[in-house]
Motif scaffolding. Structure first.
Motif, mmCIF file in Angstrom:
data_model
loop_
_atom_site.group_PDB
_atom_site.id
_atom_site.type_symbol
_atom_site.label_atom_id
_atom_site.label_comp_id
_atom_site.label_asym_id
_atom_site.label_seq_id
_atom_site.Cartn_x
_atom_site.Cartn_y
_atom_site.Cartn_z
ATOM 1 N N LEU B 276 0.845 -1.197 0.000
ATOM 2 C CA LEU B 276 0.000 0.000 0.000
ATOM 3 C C LEU B 276 0.879 1.244 0.000
ATOM 4 C CD1 LEU B 276 -2.865 -0.818 2.535
ATOM 5 C CD2 LEU B 276 -2.803 -1.172 0.076
ATOM 6 N N LYS B 277 0.277 2.325 -0.492
ATOM 7 C CA LYS B 277 1.034 3.566 -0.556
ATOM 8 C C LYS B 277 0.210 4.723 -0.029
ATOM 9 C CE LYS B 277 2.982 1.623 -4.678
ATOM 10 N NZ LYS B 277 2.027 0.497 -4.663
ATOM 11 N N MET B 278 0.910 5.661 0.567
ATOM 12 C CA MET B 278 0.290 6.926 0.960
ATOM 13 C C MET B 278 1.146 8.033 0.356
ATOM 14 S SD MET B 278 -0.453 8.545 4.745
ATOM 15 C CE MET B 278 1.197 8.216 5.380
ATOM 16 N N SER B 279 0.503 8.973 -0.313
ATOM 17 C CA SER B 279 1.263 10.063 -0.914
ATOM 18 C C SER B 279 0.940 11.376 -0.223
ATOM 19 C CB SER B 279 0.936 10.169 -2.404
ATOM 20 O OG SER B 279 -0.438 10.462 -2.581
ATOM 21 N N PHE B 280 1.898 12.280 -0.271
ATOM 22 C CA PHE B 280 1.649 13.657 0.175
ATOM 23 C C PHE B 280 2.154 14.586 -0.922
ATOM 24 C CE2 PHE B 280 3.425 17.609 1.899
ATOM 25 C CZ PHE B 280 2.257 18.191 2.377
ATOM 26 N N ASP B 281 1.300 15.473 -1.367
ATOM 27 C CA ASP B 281 1.675 16.459 -2.376
ATOM 28 C C ASP B 281 1.316 17.844 -1.881
ATOM 29 O OD1 ASP B 281 2.473 14.997 -4.982
ATOM 30 O OD2 ASP B 281 0.688 13.921 -4.282
ATOM 31 N N SER B 282 2.183 18.782 -2.164
ATOM 32 C CA SER B 282 1.857 20.162 -1.810
ATOM 33 C C SER B 282 2.492 21.106 -2.816
ATOM 34 C CB SER B 282 2.342 20.481 -0.391
ATOM 35 O OG SER B 282 1.986 21.800 -0.060
ATOM 36 N N ILE B 283 1.659 21.946 -3.394
ATOM 37 C CA ILE B 283 2.123 23.010 -4.282
ATOM 38 C C ILE B 283 1.531 24.287 -3.709
ATOM 39 C CG2 ILE B 283 1.909 23.992 -6.605
ATOM 40 C CD1 ILE B 283 1.654 21.093 -7.654
ATOM 41 N N ILE B 284 2.374 25.252 -3.378
ATOM 42 C CA ILE B 284 1.795 26.453 -2.752
ATOM 43 C C ILE B 284 1.728 27.624 -3.736
ATOM 44 C CG2 ILE B 284 2.192 25.751 -0.368
ATOM 45 C CD1 ILE B 284 4.627 27.616 -0.324
ATOM 46 N N SER B 285 1.582 27.267 -5.022
ATOM 47 C CA SER B 285 1.350 28.303 -6.027
ATOM 48 C C SER B 285 0.133 27.938 -6.880
ATOM 49 C CB SER B 285 2.596 28.459 -6.895
ATOM 50 O OG SER B 285 3.055 27.190 -7.320
ATOM 51 N N SER B 286 -0.750 27.094 -6.369
ATOM 52 C CA SER B 286 -1.986 26.705 -7.057
ATOM 53 C C SER B 286 -2.895 26.062 -6.023
ATOM 54 C CB SER B 286 -1.687 25.703 -8.180
ATOM 55 O OG SER B 286 -2.892 25.312 -8.801
ATOM 56 N N LYS B 287 -4.075 26.616 -5.845
ATOM 57 C CA LYS B 287 -4.861 26.179 -4.682
ATOM 58 C C LYS B 287 -6.169 25.468 -5.013
ATOM 59 C CE LYS B 287 -7.414 30.483 -4.174
ATOM 60 N NZ LYS B 287 -7.706 31.655 -3.375
ATOM 61 N N PHE B 288 -6.437 25.240 -6.294
ATOM 62 C CA PHE B 288 -7.764 24.748 -6.668
ATOM 63 C C PHE B 288 -8.179 23.500 -5.890
ATOM 64 C CE2 PHE B 288 -10.580 22.139 -9.312
ATOM 65 C CZ PHE B 288 -11.648 23.002 -9.411
ATOM 66 N N TYR B 289 -7.253 22.562 -5.757
ATOM 67 C CA TYR B 289 -7.620 21.296 -5.100
ATOM 68 C C TYR B 289 -7.560 21.344 -3.575
ATOM 69 C CZ TYR B 289 -8.105 19.016 -9.573
ATOM 70 O OH TYR B 289 -8.545 18.662 -10.822
ATOM 71 N N GLY B 290 -7.011 22.430 -3.025
ATOM 72 C CA GLY B 290 -7.050 22.607 -1.572
ATOM 73 C C GLY B 290 -6.371 21.487 -0.813
ATOM 74 N N LEU B 291 -7.002 21.089 0.292
ATOM 75 C CA LEU B 291 -6.392 20.027 1.088
ATOM 76 C C LEU B 291 -7.386 18.892 1.296
ATOM 77 C CD1 LEU B 291 -6.258 20.587 4.906
ATOM 78 C CD2 LEU B 291 -7.582 22.082 3.456
ATOM 79 N N GLU B 292 -6.870 17.710 1.361
ATOM 80 C CA GLU B 292 -7.718 16.541 1.594
ATOM 81 C C GLU B 292 -6.855 15.333 1.898
ATOM 82 O OE1 GLU B 292 -10.355 15.085 2.876
ATOM 83 O OE2 GLU B 292 -11.497 16.454 1.596
ATOM 84 N N GLU B 293 -7.482 14.379 2.561
ATOM 85 C CA GLU B 293 -6.898 13.046 2.655
ATOM 86 C C GLU B 293 -7.927 12.105 2.046
ATOM 87 O OE1 GLU B 293 -7.098 14.293 6.399
ATOM 88 O OE2 GLU B 293 -5.670 15.733 5.604
ATOM 89 N N GLN B 294 -7.607 11.582 0.888
ATOM 90 C CA GLN B 294 -8.534 10.675 0.206
ATOM 91 C C GLN B 294 -8.177 9.253 0.611
ATOM 92 O OE1 GLN B 294 -7.425 11.958 -3.724
ATOM 93 N NE2 GLN B 294 -9.106 13.421 -3.852
ATOM 94 N N ILE B 295 -9.021 8.684 1.447
ATOM 95 C CA ILE B 295 -8.755 7.328 1.937
ATOM 96 C C ILE B 295 -9.599 6.388 1.091
ATOM 97 C CG2 ILE B 295 -8.728 5.841 3.976
ATOM 98 C CD1 ILE B 295 -8.761 8.479 5.648
ATOM 99 N N MET B 296 -8.912 5.602 0.264
ATOM 100 C CA MET B 296 -9.587 4.903 -0.828
ATOM 101 C C MET B 296 -9.748 3.421 -0.540
ATOM 102 S SD MET B 296 -7.231 6.916 -3.546
ATOM 103 C CE MET B 296 -7.793 6.147 -5.055
ATOM 104 N N GLY B 297 -10.986 3.002 -0.345
ATOM 105 C CA GLY B 297 -11.261 1.596 -0.081
ATOM 106 C C GLY B 297 -11.839 0.912 -1.308
ATOM 107 N N ASN B 298 -11.849 -0.394 -1.241
ATOM 108 C CA ASN B 298 -12.370 -1.192 -2.347
ATOM 109 C C ASN B 298 -13.870 -0.984 -2.543
ATOM 110 O OD1 ASN B 298 -13.599 -4.312 -2.772
ATOM 111 N ND2 ASN B 298 -12.133 -3.554 -4.285
ATOM 112 N N LYS B 299 -14.577 -0.612 -1.474
ATOM 113 C CA LYS B 299 -16.019 -0.399 -1.584
ATOM 114 C C LYS B 299 -16.418 1.069 -1.467
ATOM 115 C CE LYS B 299 -17.546 -4.889 0.169
ATOM 116 N NZ LYS B 299 -18.202 -5.560 1.302
ATOM 117 N N GLY B 300 -15.495 1.900 -1.038
ATOM 118 C CA GLY B 300 -15.852 3.307 -0.881
ATOM 119 C C GLY B 300 -14.648 4.146 -0.523
ATOM 120 N N THR B 301 -14.813 5.444 -0.655
ATOM 121 C CA THR B 301 -13.740 6.390 -0.363
ATOM 122 C C THR B 301 -14.254 7.393 0.648
ATOM 123 O OG1 THR B 301 -12.561 6.189 -2.464
ATOM 124 C CG2 THR B 301 -12.429 8.325 -1.384
ATOM 125 N N VAL B 302 -13.371 7.798 1.542
ATOM 126 C CA VAL B 302 -13.783 8.808 2.514
ATOM 127 C C VAL B 302 -12.831 9.983 2.413
ATOM 128 C CG1 VAL B 302 -12.542 7.636 4.393
ATOM 129 C CG2 VAL B 302 -14.367 9.236 4.945
#
Lengths: 293, 430
Positions: B276-302
């Motif tokens: 399994l992998k967890m990524s962290f990305d941050s660009i502080i010159s473009s804000k459209f996507y804001g902040l989130e932790e997308q926890i992705m399951g086989n049946k659903g995402t939170v």
């Protein structure tokens, strides 16, 4: 894909447990809350229920080219079609409901040929267990029957297996509540205000009862046919509280139809035991709630 | 449906209704509130070292708690002192924190200074017999972070790390649902925190640049890793109950080339032993996507930051979920779900469902502070809180190291502690 979409199981402190499973069947969703048994037993019961609905759907769906009802619709105006026990029971039951409701509930209501009165359109031969359409252009549609029948079957099976407390919600329009929710006295259910989602127009407490609703929404209308009128317009619904989900299913359609007939009488509905009926109408400037029975 | 803000007290009350059930299993630090009744009428006497913007935010939460007396503040920057005194006018003012720690009246200390100060301030506070809430990251080096952890283990004082997501109602509910298995096995976590600003604070005089904009300089901070990633990578251990052993990444300055030393554009990947992998990305010159932790399951995402979850196919019915919650909490009321038939056409767009019935307006910081206050009064150390903070910090530091050294890093054994799949080295067991 699994039969159940998913499920949630919770142990309640000192109050047993609850299992919630959901799935899709018969072009809608089924949501079941089963109380006080372990997760596996609950899950298996829910899976069996959904499988039963899917089995019935395969038999009763007139849009499925391989269903039994499609075969009957295609052949029965040319020759008698032999019925097995289950199909015989379903069709005799459905036609009996037609007679009991003065054909306000009518499995042939959507037939292209409306010239012949409903009671003269099909013939069920009790000796040979065959069906024959008496006139050309008859089409059987079990849409207003199958969900109630399916839930009736599921309920009976669960009761036979000793389940005492459960709630079956089939597409929001057929809600069968047995026993009581944990820590309560029955199951409180609200008929939602379509103009103000999340709020109730009508609240009922069900205990060994069903709440069936038929009607039109802004997005989904003209899908219920009434004798001599055809598809019904307008936004509104009828909700029936009954002792049997199938009674409720039939009566919600029949009473909704009766409300759109001139000089209609609800005397037919009074012949069913334990019935309450409510009509909701949306006027564009709000809504009205009428207690019919 | 209109979402109403949830109050801290309402949330705590709600949680008490289900306390002892699944929530305490997934978020055991809430046991800090178990003693709440016994502490009514008592006061925790708390001091704040570093009442800058974050420190004053904590002070406001402390001031709102009737069980708190803010007895002292310490800073060597007068404008911060002036502002802090508006919140706690009766607080004694210190310029030297060591002098402040001599005050026996102080029971608990909040450390909200730049990271390079944390180690000595936290350990000196323990030595002076104080309970501590240390802002994240714990420190900016692995060595200092382990030193703080060991010092805590060796004393009987309480330590909280400012990982407020651990107290955020949305996250708590999300983790509860993940643990229930309703989203299926979790297959990966994508975290990101994008902004579009220079991350600078106004500097009244040039010699104060590093003091005020300390986040931009490596002597004081590791930039987005210790300030932002630290919050988000913590969610990984909470949700997966696993710690990664492989860390890689790439960082650069692409937009804010203004003399800063820390990256303004980073991507870090944490790889777990099971793939399994967890990524962290941050660009502080473009804000459209804001902040989130997308926890992705086989049946659903939170997405706990949005406070929403989404199922891969047919979601549970919101009315039925409400009924389940009402039954669990012994709440009575008719749930509105009966009506004309549900048809798939009405559910074509997967807008998701809210994790909790009401949209919260707070991020857990005030609840975290309330918990700390309870612990200061009772002396109770909630389990796993420090360990979650420890790994949030060390993983952020290792992410920075991977970018800086441009290599794939294996989590060093000497900085492992006994937590989840990690074991402290035998000779170094603490």
């Amino acid at each position: 894909m699994n039969t159940l979409e998913n499920s949630i199981y919770k142990e309640l402190e000192g109050k047993g447990s609850i299992f919630y499973g959901w799935a899709t069947a018969m072009h809608t969703r089924i949501d079941m809350i089963l109380c006080h048994r372990d997760k596996n037993t609950s899950e298996n019961a829910a899976i069996a229920a959904v499988e039963e609905l899917k089995r019935l759907e395969k038999r009763l769906n007139r849009f499925d080219p391989f269903s039994d009802i499609t075969r009957i619709n295609a052949l029965a105006d040319q020759e008698p079609v032999k019925l097995d026990d289950e199909m015989w029971n379903i069709l005799t039951l459905a036609t009996e409901y037609g007679a009991k409701t003065n054909y306000l509930f009518d499995i042939t209501a959507g037939s292209p040929n409306q010239d012949t009165p409903p009671h003269n359109r099909i013939w069920l031969d009790p000796d040979k267990r065959v069906i024959l359409f008496k006139v050309k252009g008859v089409e059987i549609d079990l849409g207003g029957f199958a969900k109630g029948y399916g839930v009736e079957m599921i309920r009976n099976k669960l009761l036979a297996e000793g389940w005492t407390d459960f709630l079956i919600n089939f597409g929001n329009s057929t809600i069968c509540a047995q026993g009581t929710r944990p820590g309560g006295d029955g199951w409180s259910v609200g008929v939602e205000n379509l103009e103000s989602p999340g709020s109730n127009i009508l609240e009922v407490v069900l205990r060994n009862q069903s709440l069936n609703t038929s009607g039109n929404t802004a997005e989904h209308s003209r899908h219920i046919f009434s004798k001599g009128i055809g598809p019904i317009d307008g936004i509104g619904s009828v909700s029936i509280v009954s002792n049997h989900p199938l009674d409720g299913e039939i009566l919600s359609t029949a009473v909704f139809g009766a409300c759109h007939q001139e000089n209609s009488s609800l005397a037919f509905a009074r012949k069913f035991s334990g019935i309450r009926a409510y009509a909701i109408k949306y006027t564009g400037k709000g809504h009205s709630l009428q207690i019919l029975l | 449906m209109e979402q109403k803000p949830i109050s801290r007290r309402t949330f705590l009350k709600d949680m008490c209704l289900v306390a002892g059930s699944t929530m305490l299993a997934s978020s055991p630090w809430f046991s800090a509130f178990a003693e709440e009744k016994n502490t009514s009428g008592e006061k925790a006497r708390i001091a704040v070292i570093g009442p800058g913007s974050r420190g004053r935010y904590h002070m406001k939460n402390l001031a709102a708690n009737p069980k708190v007396e803010i007895v002292a503040i310490c800073d060597d920057y007068q404008p911060s002192i002036d502002e802090a005194l508006k919140i706690a006018p009766k607080a004694k003012v210190y310029k030297d924190y060591r002098k402040m720690l001599e005050d026996k009246n102080i029971q608990g200390v909040v450390v909200a200074t730049p990271l390079h100060e944390h180690r000595r301030m936290v350990i000196d506070s323990f030595d002076a017999g104080k309970h501590v809430l240390c802002e994240k990251s714990i420190t900016k080096t692995l060595e200092d972070t382990l030193a703080v952890y060991k010092a805590h283990k060796a004393c009987d004082r309480v330590l909280y790390i400012g990982q407020q997501r651990l107290f955020d109602p949305r996250y708590i509910k999300a983790i509860e649902m993940i643990e229930s298995g309703v989203f299926g096995p979790i297959e990966g976590i994508k975290t990101f925190w994008h902004r579009n600003n220079d991350w600078r604070r106004p500097v009244p005089s040039p010699e104060l640049e590093r003091k005020i904009n300390w986040r931009l300089y490596e002597d004081y901070s590791l930039g987005m890793m210790t300030e932002l990633a630290c919050h988000q990578v913590q969610v990984g251990s909470w949700a997966l109950k696993l710690l990664p052993n492989t860390i890689m990444g790439s960082g650069s300055i692409t937009f804010w080339n203004d003399g800063r030393e820390v990256y303004d554009n980073v991507s870090v990947l944490y790889v777990y032993d099971n793939g399994l992998k967890m990524s962290f990305d941050s660009i502080i010159s473009s804000k459209f996507y804001g902040l989130e932790e997308q926890i992705m399951g086989n049946k659903g995402t939170v997405e706990p930051e949005k406070g929403k979850y989404y199922f891969e196919s047919v979601p549970p019915a919101s009315g039925m979920m409400q009924m389940m919650n009402d039954i669990e909490k012994s709440v009575f009321g008719a749930i509105p779900f009966a009506g004309p038939s549900w048809v798939p056409e009405t559910a074509n767009v997967n807008k998701g469902e809210y994790l909790i019935g009401e949209k919260p307006t707070e991020d857990g910081s005030s609840i975290m502070m309330d918990a700390f206050v309870e612990s200061v009064i009772t002396g109770y150390q909630p389990p796993k809180l420090v360990e979650e903070g420890y790994y949030a910090t060390t993983l952020s530091i290792l992410g920075h190291q991977a970018m800086k050294e441009q290599r794939i890093i294996t989590y060093p054994d000497e900085y492992k502690i006994d937590y989840l799949n990690h074991k402290a080295p035998a000779a170094e067991t603490v």
